[in-house]
Scaffold this active site. Structure first.
Site, PDB file in Angstrom:
ATOM      1  N   GLU A   1      42.861  17.112   3.486  1.00  0.00           N
ATOM      2  CA  GLU A   1      44.192  16.770   2.966  1.00  0.00           C
ATOM      3  C   GLU A   1      44.363  17.463   1.613  1.00  0.00           C
ATOM      4  OE1 GLU A   1      44.376  12.610   5.498  1.00  0.00           O
ATOM      5  OE2 GLU A   1      44.379  12.474   3.316  1.00  0.00           O
TER       6      GLU A   1
ATOM      7  N   GLU B   1      50.745   8.798  -0.189  1.00  0.00           N
ATOM      8  CA  GLU B   1      50.636   9.399   1.157  1.00  0.00           C
ATOM      9  C   GLU B   1      51.866  10.261   1.379  1.00  0.00           C
ATOM     10  OE1 GLU B   1      48.780  10.326   4.056  1.00  0.00           O
ATOM     11  OE2 GLU B   1      48.145   8.233   4.228  1.00  0.00           O
TER      12      GLU B   1
END
Ligand SMILES: [Zn+2]
Length: 299
Positions: A20, A174
């Protein structure tokens, strides 16, 4: 967190999932670029900020994890051993000793940065809805109107197995959509903006200088929805094209949800007025999770 808790120590983490990149790149920059670091610490006068890229082996392998999802290893049970059963379990035990411990926390706030392949936008995930988190949600949304607030308070805070729960409180940033192992500029910039806003919020919270903040819309996680499977365990359908990318858009009974590989549209059979998110998230595909559901609320 009580109303008068002062935030003195913040730990910012990324690379909890090794593929990520927005959080990983942001932390790399904070660690190596004095100008970028100065921009972050300028948000506060008296909060100590630490940085950690957590699963460096997974980052090197360009994988979410090596053996097991690190962000599911921080339960009481898993942290109660001296030696982990696999690489991520061991990493969690060590990280908890270095930056926790979870049940006697030394960091007031842990901000764990993630990204998703789903079209969720910049999402602030809070695990409690007390005064502190309510004010944080309002402040972030007031200054970043595109931000989404997702509340996961269906279980008590410390029962979550998430890394960020080693702090007195913990939140997750997120951001999506961003494919794994690449950096998209929007995801990077939104990650940086939201991180700074959370730090600024904490500074203002400490100084009791937030003023009146308006109530904002938020989403509360309820459950996960699975793909329809055949008896052999293979998927019978994909996410319906009209649902794909429509994270946090209302889903009512009968709305197209799945499209079978034979071409039949399957309508929603659950409750009315639910809000799917993490739609088609890459990391959940092999678990047969199609999306998560939430209910709209105010915070
Ligand atoms: Zn993640």
């Amino acid at each position: 967190m009580s109303e008068h808790t002062v935030i003195k120590k913040i730990l910012i983490t990324a690379g909890t999932h090794g593929n990520e990149m927005s959080g990983i790149e942001y932390l790399r920059n904070l660690q190596s670029n004095a100008q970028i670091h100065a921009q972050l610490v300028a948000q506060t006068t008296d909060i100590d900020i630490e940085l950690a890229i957590v699963n460096t082996l997974a980052v090197a392998r360009r994988a979410r994890y090596v053996e097991e999802d690190l962000n599911r290893q921080f339960s009481q049970e898993k942290l109660s051993v001296l030696t982990g059963e696999n690489l991520e379990h061991q990493l969690a035990v060590e990280f908890n000793l270095a930056f926790g411990p979870k049940y006697e926390p030394t960091r007031d706030l842990v901000i764990d940065i993630h990204n998703t392949t789903s079209n969720m936008g910049p999402t602030l995930i809070i695990l409690q809805s007390d005064e502190f988190h309510q004010q944080m949600a309002r402040y972030v949304k007031a200054n970043m109107p595109d931000a989404i607030v997702l509340i996961e308070d269906h279980i008590p805070y410390k029962q979550h197995p998430y890394l960020c729960t080693i702090g007195k409180t913990g939140i997750m940033i997120e951001v999506g959509p961003q494919p794994q192992n690449v950096l998209r500029p929007a995801a990077y910039l939104q990650t940086e903006e939201m991180t700074k806003l959370v730090i600024t919020f904490c500074d203002l919270w400490n100084k009791q200088a937030l003023g009146e903040l308006d109530v904002v819309e938020a989403f509360r996680l309820t459950e996960e929805v699975y793909f329809p499977l055949c008896s052999a365990g293979n998927k019978l359908a994909m996410i319906h094209p009209s649902l794909q990318n429509n994270d946090f858009t209302v889903l009512n009974i009968g709305d197209p949800t799945f499209l079978t590989f034979a071409g039949t549209t399957l309508g929603w059979e659950g409750e009315d007025q639910v809000y799917p998110h993490f739609i088609g998230e890459s990391a959940y595909y092999h678990l047969n999770i199609a999306f998560a559901l939430s209910r709209k609320t105010l915070i």
